[in-house]
Write a protein that holds these residues in place. Structure first.
Motif, PDB file in Angstrom:
ATOM      1  N   GLU A 100       0.832  -1.206   0.000  1.00 11.51           N
ATOM      2  CA  GLU A 100       0.000   0.000   0.000  1.00 11.51           C
ATOM      3  C   GLU A 100       0.867   1.256   0.000  1.00 11.51           C
ATOM      4  N   GLN A 101       1.947   1.232   0.759  1.00 13.54           N
ATOM      5  CA  GLN A 101       2.840   2.392   0.818  1.00 13.54           C
ATOM      6  C   GLN A 101       3.508   2.633  -0.534  1.00 13.54           C
ATOM      7  N   VAL A 102       3.859   1.561  -1.231  1.00  9.87           N
ATOM      8  CA  VAL A 102       4.467   1.698  -2.562  1.00  9.87           C
ATOM      9  C   VAL A 102       3.475   2.331  -3.526  1.00  9.87           C
ATOM     10  N   VAL A 103       2.230   1.880  -3.481  1.00 12.15           N
ATOM     11  CA  VAL A 103       1.206   2.446  -4.363  1.00 12.15           C
ATOM     12  C   VAL A 103       0.991   3.924  -4.036  1.00 12.15           C
ATOM     13  N   LYS A 104       0.895   4.236  -2.751  1.00 13.61           N
ATOM     14  CA  LYS A 104       0.705   5.635  -2.356  1.00 13.61           C
ATOM     15  C   LYS A 104       1.888   6.498  -2.795  1.00 13.61           C
ATOM     16  N   ALA A 105       3.085   5.983  -2.636  1.00 13.48           N
ATOM     17  CA  ALA A 105       4.271   6.746  -3.040  1.00 13.48           C
ATOM     18  C   ALA A 105       4.276   6.972  -4.545  1.00 13.48           C
ATOM     19  N   ASN A 106       3.898   5.960  -5.308  1.00 13.92           N
ATOM     20  CA  ASN A 106       3.849   6.120  -6.767  1.00 13.92           C
ATOM     21  C   ASN A 106       2.818   7.170  -7.167  1.00 13.92           C
ATOM     22  N   VAL A 107       1.664   7.158  -6.519  1.00 12.91           N
ATOM     23  CA  VAL A 107       0.626   8.143  -6.828  1.00 12.91           C
ATOM     24  C   VAL A 107       1.114   9.541  -6.475  1.00 12.91           C
ATOM     25  N   VAL A 108       1.719   9.688  -5.301  1.00 15.41           N
ATOM     26  CA  VAL A 108       2.224  10.999  -4.880  1.00 15.41           C
ATOM     27  C   VAL A 108       3.306  11.475  -5.838  1.00 15.41           C
ATOM     28  N   ASN A 109       4.217  10.592  -6.217  1.00 14.33           N
ATOM     29  CA  ASN A 109       5.276  10.981  -7.155  1.00 14.33           C
ATOM     30  C   ASN A 109       4.692  11.388  -8.505  1.00 14.33           C
ATOM     31  N   GLY A 110       3.690  10.661  -8.970  1.00 18.33           N
ATOM     32  CA  GLY A 110       3.061  11.000 -10.255  1.00 18.33           C
ATOM     33  C   GLY A 110       2.358  12.339 -10.193  1.00 18.33           C
ATOM     34  N   VAL A 111       1.616  12.577  -9.112  1.00 11.32           N
ATOM     35  CA  VAL A 111       0.892  13.838  -8.968  1.00 11.32           C
ATOM     36  C   VAL A 111       1.878  14.995  -8.840  1.00 11.32           C
ATOM     37  N   SER A 112       2.896  14.826  -8.003  1.00  8.07           N
ATOM     38  CA  SER A 112       3.847  15.920  -7.847  1.00  8.07           C
ATOM     39  C   SER A 112       4.608  16.181  -9.149  1.00  8.07           C
ATOM     40  N   SER A 113       4.905  15.152  -9.908  1.00  3.51           N
ATOM     41  CA  SER A 113       5.563  15.347 -11.208  1.00  3.51           C
ATOM     42  C   SER A 113       4.642  16.088 -12.165  1.00  3.51           C
ATOM     43  N   ASP A 114       3.369  15.765 -12.145  1.00  3.41           N
ATOM     44  CA  ASP A 114       2.403  16.444 -13.011  1.00  3.41           C
ATOM     45  C   ASP A 114       2.275  17.910 -12.619  1.00  3.41           C
ATOM     46  N   ILE A 115       2.199  18.153 -11.316  1.00  3.12           N
ATOM     47  CA  ILE A 115       2.111  19.539 -10.839  1.00  3.12           C
ATOM     48  C   ILE A 115       3.359  20.312 -11.240  1.00  3.12           C
ATOM     49  N   MET A 116       4.527  19.714 -11.080  1.00  2.00           N
ATOM     50  CA  MET A 116       5.775  20.386 -11.425  1.00  2.00           C
ATOM     51  C   MET A 116       5.856  20.668 -12.922  1.00  2.00           C
ATOM     52  N   SER A 117       5.418  19.723 -13.731  1.00  2.00           N
ATOM     53  CA  SER A 117       5.478  19.963 -15.185  1.00  2.00           C
ATOM     54  C   SER A 117       4.499  21.064 -15.595  1.00  2.00           C
ATOM     55  N   ASN A 118       3.313  21.086 -14.996  1.00  2.00           N
ATOM     56  CA  ASN A 118       2.354  22.158 -15.292  1.00  2.00           C
ATOM     57  C   ASN A 118       2.901  23.512 -14.839  1.00  2.00           C
ATOM     58  N   TYR A 119       3.541  23.544 -13.690  1.00  2.00           N
ATOM     59  CA  TYR A 119       4.125  24.781 -13.191  1.00  2.00           C
ATOM     60  C   TYR A 119       5.186  25.290 -14.166  1.00  2.00           C
ATOM     61  N   MET A 120       6.038  24.380 -14.636  1.00  2.00           N
ATOM     62  CA  MET A 120       7.105  24.787 -15.547  1.00  2.00           C
ATOM     63  C   MET A 120       6.521  25.297 -16.867  1.00  2.00           C
ATOM     64  N   LYS A 121       5.438  24.671 -17.338  1.00  2.00           N
ATOM     65  CA  LYS A 121       4.809  25.138 -18.582  1.00  2.00           C
ATOM     66  C   LYS A 121       4.305  26.579 -18.403  1.00  2.00           C
ATOM     67  N   TYR A 122       3.592  26.815 -17.345  1.00  2.00           N
ATOM     68  CA  TYR A 122       3.026  28.149 -17.117  1.00  2.00           C
ATOM     69  C   TYR A 122       4.115  29.180 -16.816  1.00  2.00           C
ATOM     70  N   TYR A 123       5.161  28.780 -16.130  1.00  2.00           N
ATOM     71  CA  TYR A 123       6.255  29.678 -15.835  1.00  2.00           C
ATOM     72  C   TYR A 123       6.939  30.143 -17.120  1.00  2.00           C
ATOM     73  N   HIS A 124       7.144  29.232 -18.045  1.00  2.00           N
ATOM     74  CA  HIS A 124       7.797  29.589 -19.309  1.00  2.00           C
ATOM     75  C   HIS A 124       6.887  30.387 -20.219  1.00  2.00           C
ATOM     76  N   LEU A 125       5.607  30.234 -20.059  1.00  2.00           N
ATOM     77  CA  LEU A 125       4.680  30.985 -20.883  1.00  2.00           C
ATOM     78  C   LEU A 125       4.639  32.453 -20.446  1.00  2.00           C
ATOM     79  N   LEU A 126       4.966  32.750 -19.254  1.00  2.00           N
ATOM     80  CA  LEU A 126       4.947  34.136 -18.775  1.00  2.00           C
ATOM     81  C   LEU A 126       6.067  34.863 -19.321  1.00  2.00           C
TER      82      LEU A 126
END
Length: 126
Positions: A100-126
């Motif tokens: 369960e901890q492995v699954v939770k860690a994978n989900v958290v890593n995926g979400v945080s990676s998605d958030i970081m990539s979206n942040y970088m996209k918007y940052y570069h667009l400014l």
């Protein structure tokens, strides 16, 4: 003196044996009966008064005692097996929690990676 009746204690048996020996005879199965009466005395069981009755009663008591000992041994074996099974279930629970901890860690890593990539996209667009 082949047949003796109404012997209720080991002392009575010994007296009867002594009386028989003074007459030049012995009580049949004296040693066996003496051992049985000693067992009865130790266990607090009252004699039936006859050799045949005491032998039968002794056999019944010994059979019950053996059954009790066997049951106690089986119970002890079961008690010894329980901790092993309990530890196995603890290990299984920990393994499930780890999964369960492995699954939770994978989900958290995926979400945080998605958030970081979206942040970088918007940052570069400014």
């Amino acid at each position: 003196m082949a047949n003796v009746e109404d012997i209720k204690s080991i002392d009575e048996l010994r007296k009867a044996q002594a009386a028989a020996q003074t007459q030049g005879t012995n009580i049949t199965n004296y040693s066996q009966w003496e051992n049985i009466l000693e067992d009865f005395d130790t266990a607090g069981i009252q004699s039936t008064g006859s050799f045949e009755g005491d032998v039968k009663l002794h056999s019944e008591v010994m059979a019950k005692l053996e059954a009790f000992v066997e049951e106690a041994q089986q119970t002890q074996k079961q008690q010894e097996l329980k901790p092993v099974n309990n530890e196995t279930s603890k290990i299984d629970n920990k393994t499930a929690q780890d999964k369960e901890q492995v699954v939770k860690a994978n989900v958290v890593n995926g979400v945080s990676s998605d958030i970081m990539s979206n942040y970088m996209k918007y940052y570069h667009l400014l």
